[in-house]
Motif scaffolding. Structure first.
Motif, PDB file in Angstrom:
ATOM      1  N   ILE A 161      -4.762  45.405  41.192  1.00 28.50           N
ATOM      2  CA  ILE A 161      -3.759  46.269  40.552  1.00 28.50           C
ATOM      3  C   ILE A 161      -2.707  45.414  39.854  1.00 28.50           C
ATOM      4  O   ILE A 161      -2.328  45.674  38.713  1.00 28.50           O
ATOM      5  CB  ILE A 161      -3.120  47.209  41.582  1.00 28.50           C
ATOM      6  N   SER A 162      -2.258  44.394  40.548  1.00 27.97           N
ATOM      7  CA  SER A 162      -1.255  43.498  39.974  1.00 27.97           C
ATOM      8  C   SER A 162      -1.788  42.835  38.707  1.00 27.97           C
ATOM      9  O   SER A 162      -1.069  42.703  37.715  1.00 27.97           O
ATOM     10  CB  SER A 162      -0.866  42.448  41.014  1.00 27.97           C
ATOM     11  N   GLU A 163      -3.058  42.453  38.721  1.00 27.55           N
ATOM     12  CA  GLU A 163      -3.657  41.828  37.544  1.00 27.55           C
ATOM     13  C   GLU A 163      -3.715  42.805  36.375  1.00 27.55           C
ATOM     14  O   GLU A 163      -3.457  42.423  35.233  1.00 27.55           O
ATOM     15  CB  GLU A 163      -5.066  41.301  37.870  1.00 27.55           C
ATOM     16  N   GLN A 164      -4.039  44.068  36.633  1.00 30.97           N
ATOM     17  CA  GLN A 164      -4.062  45.071  35.558  1.00 30.97           C
ATOM     18  C   GLN A 164      -2.674  45.234  34.937  1.00 30.97           C
ATOM     19  O   GLN A 164      -2.538  45.324  33.715  1.00 30.97           O
ATOM     20  CB  GLN A 164      -4.577  46.417  36.078  1.00 30.97           C
ATOM     21  N   LEU A 165      -1.641  45.278  35.780  1.00 33.14           N
ATOM     22  CA  LEU A 165      -0.277  45.388  35.265  1.00 33.14           C
ATOM     23  C   LEU A 165       0.119  44.130  34.494  1.00 33.14           C
ATOM     24  O   LEU A 165       0.793  44.207  33.469  1.00 33.14           O
ATOM     25  CB  LEU A 165       0.704  45.668  36.404  1.00 33.14           C
ATOM     26  N   ASN A 166      -0.313  42.969  34.985  1.00 31.39           N
ATOM     27  CA  ASN A 166      -0.027  41.720  34.274  1.00 31.39           C
ATOM     28  C   ASN A 166      -0.740  41.655  32.923  1.00 31.39           C
ATOM     29  O   ASN A 166      -0.201  41.113  31.963  1.00 31.39           O
ATOM     30  CB  ASN A 166      -0.411  40.510  35.126  1.00 31.39           C
ATOM     31  N   ILE A 167      -1.950  42.218  32.848  1.00 33.45           N
ATOM     32  CA  ILE A 167      -2.666  42.257  31.565  1.00 33.45           C
ATOM     33  C   ILE A 167      -1.860  43.064  30.556  1.00 33.45           C
ATOM     34  O   ILE A 167      -1.705  42.661  29.398  1.00 33.45           O
ATOM     35  CB  ILE A 167      -4.087  42.841  31.747  1.00 33.45           C
TER      36      ILE A 167
END
Length: 196
Positions: A47-53
Protein backbone atom coordinates in the motif's frame (compact mmCIF):
# COMPACT_ATOMS: atom_id res chain seq x y z
CA UNK A 1 0.32 -56.24 38.98
CA UNK A 2 -1.94 -55.21 36.14
CA UNK A 3 -4.26 -53.45 38.56
CA UNK A 4 -1.37 -51.35 39.90
CA UNK A 5 0.59 -50.60 36.71
CA UNK A 6 -2.24 -50.24 34.21
CA UNK A 7 -3.79 -47.11 35.87
CA UNK A 8 -0.31 -45.55 36.19
CA UNK A 9 0.44 -46.22 32.49
CA UNK A 10 -3.00 -44.87 31.45
CA UNK A 11 -2.51 -41.76 33.60
CA UNK A 12 1.01 -41.22 32.20
CA UNK A 13 -0.28 -41.60 28.61
CA UNK A 14 -3.10 -39.13 29.28
CA UNK A 15 -0.64 -36.57 30.71
CA UNK A 16 1.67 -37.11 27.74
CA UNK A 17 -1.20 -36.64 25.23
CA UNK A 18 -2.38 -33.49 27.05
CA UNK A 19 1.14 -32.08 27.06
CA UNK A 20 1.56 -32.89 23.33
CA UNK A 21 -1.75 -31.18 22.45
CA UNK A 22 -0.83 -28.03 24.42
CA UNK A 23 2.65 -27.95 22.93
CA UNK A 24 1.33 -28.42 19.37
CA UNK A 25 -1.30 -25.71 19.87
CA UNK A 26 1.35 -23.30 21.14
CA UNK A 27 3.64 -24.02 18.16
CA UNK A 28 0.79 -23.62 15.65
CA UNK A 29 -0.36 -20.35 17.27
CA UNK A 30 3.17 -18.96 17.21
CA UNK A 31 3.70 -19.87 13.54
CA UNK A 32 0.28 -18.46 12.61
CA UNK A 33 0.99 -15.16 14.39
CA UNK A 34 4.41 -14.85 12.75
CA UNK A 35 2.92 -15.55 9.32
CA UNK A 36 0.15 -12.99 9.89
CA UNK A 37 2.69 -10.34 10.94
CA UNK A 38 4.79 -11.06 7.86
CA UNK A 39 1.72 -10.88 5.59
CA UNK A 40 0.54 -7.66 7.25
CA UNK A 41 3.95 -6.04 6.76
CA UNK A 42 4.01 -7.14 3.12
CA UNK A 43 0.53 -5.67 2.52
CA UNK A 44 1.45 -2.47 4.36
CA UNK A 45 4.56 -2.10 2.24
CA UNK A 46 2.51 -2.74 -0.91
CA UNK A 47 0.00 0.00 0.00
CA UNK A 48 2.80 2.37 0.92
CA UNK A 49 4.50 1.65 -2.41
CA UNK A 50 1.29 2.45 -4.34
CA UNK A 51 1.01 5.79 -2.52
CA UNK A 52 4.69 6.48 -3.17
CA UNK A 53 4.19 5.75 -6.88
CA UNK A 54 1.46 8.40 -6.96
CA UNK A 55 3.73 10.81 -5.07
CA UNK A 56 6.69 10.19 -7.36
CA UNK A 57 4.45 10.60 -10.40
CA UNK A 58 3.35 14.04 -9.17
CA UNK A 59 6.96 15.01 -8.43
CA UNK A 60 8.27 13.87 -11.83
CA UNK A 61 5.42 15.58 -13.67
CA UNK A 62 6.03 18.77 -11.69
CA UNK A 63 9.71 18.85 -12.65
CA UNK A 64 8.94 18.17 -16.30
CA UNK A 65 6.26 20.89 -16.53
CA UNK A 66 8.45 23.37 -14.64
CA UNK A 67 11.23 23.01 -17.17
CA UNK A 68 9.08 22.85 -20.33
CA UNK A 69 6.01 25.06 -19.80
CA UNK A 70 7.36 28.01 -21.83
CA UNK A 71 7.95 25.89 -24.93
CA UNK A 72 5.16 23.27 -24.76
CA UNK A 73 1.66 23.74 -26.08
CA UNK A 74 -1.29 22.83 -23.88
CA UNK A 75 -2.39 20.02 -26.25
CA UNK A 76 0.87 18.18 -25.49
CA UNK A 77 0.17 18.44 -21.77
CA UNK A 78 -3.40 17.23 -22.29
CA UNK A 79 -2.12 14.18 -24.16
CA UNK A 80 0.51 13.52 -21.50
CA UNK A 81 -2.10 13.68 -18.71
CA UNK A 82 -4.35 11.28 -20.62
CA UNK A 83 -1.52 8.76 -21.02
CA UNK A 84 -0.57 9.06 -17.37
CA UNK A 85 -4.14 8.30 -16.23
CA UNK A 86 -4.41 5.40 -18.71
CA UNK A 87 -1.15 3.84 -17.56
CA UNK A 88 -1.83 3.78 -13.81
CA UNK A 89 -4.85 1.80 -12.62
CA UNK A 90 -4.77 3.47 -9.18
CA UNK A 91 -4.95 7.01 -10.57
CA UNK A 92 -8.43 8.49 -10.99
CA UNK A 93 -7.33 11.80 -12.48
CA UNK A 94 -4.45 14.16 -13.00
CA UNK A 95 -4.22 17.92 -13.50
CA UNK A 96 -1.85 20.80 -14.08
CA UNK A 97 -2.95 23.97 -12.30
CA UNK A 98 -1.02 27.08 -13.29
CA UNK A 99 -0.75 30.31 -11.31
CA UNK A 100 -2.70 33.25 -12.77
CA UNK A 101 -1.29 34.20 -16.18
CA UNK A 102 1.80 31.98 -15.67
CA UNK A 103 1.22 29.75 -18.69
CA UNK A 104 -0.73 32.14 -20.89
CA UNK A 105 -0.61 35.91 -20.28
CA UNK A 106 -4.22 36.12 -21.46
CA UNK A 107 -5.70 33.49 -19.12
CA UNK A 108 -6.02 33.70 -15.37
CA UNK A 109 -7.27 30.11 -14.98
CA UNK A 110 -5.34 27.41 -16.83
CA UNK A 111 -5.89 23.94 -15.46
CA UNK A 112 -6.29 20.98 -17.80
CA UNK A 113 -7.57 17.93 -15.94
CA UNK A 114 -8.00 14.36 -17.21
CA UNK A 115 -9.98 11.72 -15.32
CA UNK A 116 -11.34 8.19 -15.78
CA UNK A 117 -15.02 7.61 -16.29
CA UNK A 118 -15.38 3.86 -16.68
CA UNK A 119 -13.35 2.97 -19.78
CA UNK A 120 -13.25 6.56 -21.03
CA UNK A 121 -10.64 9.23 -20.32
CA UNK A 122 -12.15 12.68 -20.17
CA UNK A 123 -10.34 15.98 -20.54
CA UNK A 124 -12.05 18.86 -18.77
CA UNK A 125 -11.54 22.51 -17.99
CA UNK A 126 -14.61 22.57 -15.69
CA UNK A 127 -12.37 23.49 -12.76
CA UNK A 128 -10.62 26.34 -14.59
CA UNK A 129 -12.98 29.20 -13.85
CA UNK A 130 -13.72 31.89 -11.27
CA UNK A 131 -16.70 29.93 -9.94
CA UNK A 132 -14.56 26.97 -8.85
CA UNK A 133 -11.52 29.20 -8.16
CA UNK A 134 -8.94 26.46 -7.81
CA UNK A 135 -6.49 28.93 -6.26
CA UNK A 136 -8.47 28.68 -3.00
CA UNK A 137 -9.01 24.90 -3.00
CA UNK A 138 -7.22 22.72 -0.43
CA UNK A 139 -5.18 20.85 -3.05
CA UNK A 140 -3.83 24.10 -4.51
CA UNK A 141 -3.08 25.69 -1.12
CA UNK A 142 -1.22 22.52 -0.11
CA UNK A 143 1.02 22.97 -3.14
CA UNK A 144 1.60 26.64 -2.35
CA UNK A 145 2.67 25.78 1.21
CA UNK A 146 4.53 22.51 0.67
CA UNK A 147 7.80 23.91 -0.73
CA UNK A 148 9.41 20.89 -2.43
CA UNK A 149 7.42 17.87 -1.23
CA UNK A 150 4.20 16.20 -2.23
CA UNK A 151 1.22 16.24 0.13
CA UNK A 152 -1.98 14.18 0.17
CA UNK A 153 -5.21 16.03 0.96
CA UNK A 154 -7.79 14.73 3.38
CA UNK A 155 -10.49 12.75 1.56
CA UNK A 156 -13.14 14.98 -0.05
CA UNK A 157 -16.20 14.63 -2.26
CA UNK A 158 -15.91 15.97 -5.80
CA UNK A 159 -19.37 16.96 -7.01
CA UNK A 160 -18.33 17.21 -10.68
CA UNK A 161 -17.25 13.56 -10.82
CA UNK A 162 -19.48 12.36 -7.98
CA UNK A 163 -16.61 10.57 -6.23
CA UNK A 164 -14.83 10.72 -2.90
CA UNK A 165 -11.10 11.06 -3.45
CA UNK A 166 -7.77 12.32 -2.20
CA UNK A 167 -5.31 14.44 -4.17
CA UNK A 168 -1.55 14.20 -4.11
CA UNK A 169 -0.27 17.74 -4.72
CA UNK A 170 3.21 18.78 -5.79
CA UNK A 171 4.26 22.40 -6.44
CA UNK A 172 5.64 23.36 -9.84
CA UNK A 173 8.62 25.69 -9.89
CA UNK A 174 10.47 27.06 -12.90
CA UNK A 175 14.25 26.91 -13.41
CA UNK A 176 14.67 30.06 -11.29
CA UNK A 177 12.76 28.50 -8.39
CA UNK A 178 9.62 30.61 -8.87
CA UNK A 179 6.30 28.98 -7.97
CA UNK A 180 4.16 28.64 -11.12
CA UNK A 181 1.41 26.21 -10.06
CA UNK A 182 0.74 22.70 -8.83
CA UNK A 183 0.33 19.16 -10.12
CA UNK A 184 -2.39 16.91 -8.73
CA UNK A 185 -2.61 13.16 -9.04
CA UNK A 186 -5.91 11.91 -7.64
CA UNK A 187 -6.91 8.55 -6.19
CA UNK A 188 -10.49 7.52 -5.58
CA UNK A 189 -11.12 6.60 -1.94
CA UNK A 190 -12.49 3.18 -2.90
CA UNK A 191 -9.13 2.42 -4.58
CA UNK A 192 -7.35 3.05 -1.28
CA UNK A 193 -9.97 1.02 0.60
CA UNK A 194 -9.52 -1.88 -1.82
CA UNK A 195 -5.75 -1.76 -1.33
CA UNK A 196 -6.27 -1.87 2.43
Amino acid sequence: MLVVFLPIVIFAMAVLILFSVQSSKSIIDKQFNERMKTELNAQKNGISEQLNIVGRTSRDLSRMVGSTYKNTDIASYEEMLTELVKDNPNVLGCGIWFEPFAYDAGQEYMGPYVYKDGDKFILTYDYSNAEYDYFNQEFYLNGVNSKDAYIFTDPYYDSTMGKTMTSCTMPITDSAGNFIGVITVDMELTTIQNLI
